[in-house]
Write an enzyme that holds these catalytic residues in place. Structure first.
Site: not given
Ligand SMILES: *Cc1c(COP(=O)(O)O)cnc(C)c1O
Length: 393
Positions: A74, A158, A186, A206-208, A244, A332
């Site tokens: 993200g 978030n 989110q 964002s993946g996680h 890559t 964060c």
């Molecule tokens: C977690 C988050 C990000 C950052 O994503 P990462 O993959 O951890 O760098 C950016 N924006 C929002 C709203 C998020 O919740």
């Protein structure tokens, strides 16, 4: 120390990798490890997996596969979107103060990127929000100047979970012919996101945050929108993101998007039910407790409370001891012990902001877990209040 009864309620910070996602990824570490740029057939297999994943990511937001750029997450997607369009526009409006509009409650990945660009001569307007955290659209429209080239406003916050009126913002951006970027990290899988309906030009994923691994993400870039890359190199990802490709991660992100789409209506029902039960249970059982963020226009998995005379950090520690993983503001900023910029922006005092607690649910949470939280949290709050000089009964 891992407690077997651990209850994870911090899905806005990160999610576990879904088992189906992991299984899809595994062969790409040891068996299909080719470089997607290689001409031999091992490279071909990787390339095929890359393009398959691109289709799946595109599908979850109703985009075209060639509009998806894979990134490291993200943060990078937000940086690429904002810096990419900023550097592309800098020369066009040289000397006139190229202008960006964003909100005061963005994720640091957007806010800090804008602050960085201010040092480089860009002008930035940070829009205020109302008490529920909704961006004020009248001020948005009034803030537009002839030098405004970008509006970047998140789809949902978030911390407090407030959902922004992105369709209306997209319409304003279109009317004034301004690029619109939204951080949708989110919202994927929690509500329908349709880039054609929203009229958005760029969108961060964002993946996680959606049951894929950490360190992989995507940026949707609408056909016709041109960016300046922030990473230079071999010209991967339509020259927008050299390096890559992280094939296992990207395969995981693709699978996670496929599952997000497939399970969305079930997820919404299950998670929202539990969340509503949680909010009701807490507000009813703890005096002087309040909900932060909009009561309805909020993410299905977000419960954000504020308790009078409570110190958020002590609350987190005590809950942790009881097996509950929670968060103060956003993951964060919570280690910095500074009041969250989001909570200050919705008008809370620093003291009120410190007494806040974010609980964010996920697919695997159960009714029993929520019952346990409703039973445990009031006890923890009461005990902390007993020893608090701020608490006057
Ligand atoms: C977690 C988050 C990000 C950052 O994503 P990462 O993959 O951890 O760098 C950016 N924006 C929002 C709203 C998020 O919740």
């Amino acid at each position: 120390m891992i407690d077997l009864r651990r209850i994870y309620l911090d899905h806005a910070a990160t999610t576990p990798v879904d088992r189906e996602v992991l299984l899809e990824m595994l062969p790409y570490f040891t068996r299909f490890y080719g470089n997607a740029s290689s001409l031999h057939s091992d490279g071909g297999v990787a390339h095929e997996a890359l393009e398959k994943a691109r289709e799946k990511v595109a599908e979850v937001i109703n985009a075209e596969p060639d509009e998806i750029i894979f990134t490291s997450g993200g943060t990078e997607s937000d940086n690429l979107a904002i810096k990419g369009i900023a550097y592309k526009n800098k020369d066009k409006i040289k000397g006139k103060g190229p202008h960006i509009i964003t909100s005061s409650i963005e994720h640091p990945a957007v806010l800090e990127t804008c602050k960085f660009l201010e040092k480089e001569g860009f002008k930035v307007k940070y829009l205020p929000v109302d008490r529920d955290g909704i961006v004020k659209l009248d001020i948005l429209e009034k803030s537009i100047t002839k030098n405004t080239f970008l509006i970047s406003i998140m789809a949902a916050n978030n911390e407090i979970g407030t959902i922004q009126p992105v369709e209306e913002i997209g319409k304003i951006a279109k009317d004034y012919d301004i690029i619109f970027h939204t951080d949708a990290v989110q919202t994927i899988g929690k509500m329908p996101m349709d880039v054609k309906k929203i009229n958005v030009d760029m969108l961060s994923i964002s993946g996680h945050k959606i049951y894929a691994p950490k360190g992989v993400g995507a940026l949707y870039v609408k056909r016709g929108v041109t960016l300046q890359p922030i990473l230079n190199g071999g010209g991967h990802e339509r020259k927008l993101r050299s390096g890559t490709e992280n094939i296992p991660g990207i395969v995981g992100l693709g699978k996670a998007c496929e599952l997000a789409k497939k399970r969305m209506s079930k997820d919404i029902q299950h998670i929202k039910n539990l969340r509503d039960k949680l909010i009701k249970g807490i507000l009813e059982n703890i005096e002087k407790s309040y909900l932060n963020g909009h009561p309805e226009k909020r993410l299905i998995n977000n419960a954000h409370f504020r308790f009078t005379a409570i110190e958020g950090e002590s609350l987190i520690m005590d809950l942790d001891e009881k097996g509950i993983a929670a968060s103060t503001g956003s993951a964060c900023s919570s280690k910095k012990l500074q009041p969250s910029h989001v909570l200050l922006a919705i008008g809370l005092t620093p003291v009120e902001a410190h007494g806040s607690l974010r609980l964010t649910l996920g697919r695997k949470n159960t009714k029993n877990e929520i019952d346990y939280v409703i039973e445990t949290l009031p006890k923890v709050v009461n005990r902390l209040r007993e020893i608090s000089p701020l608490w006057k009964k």
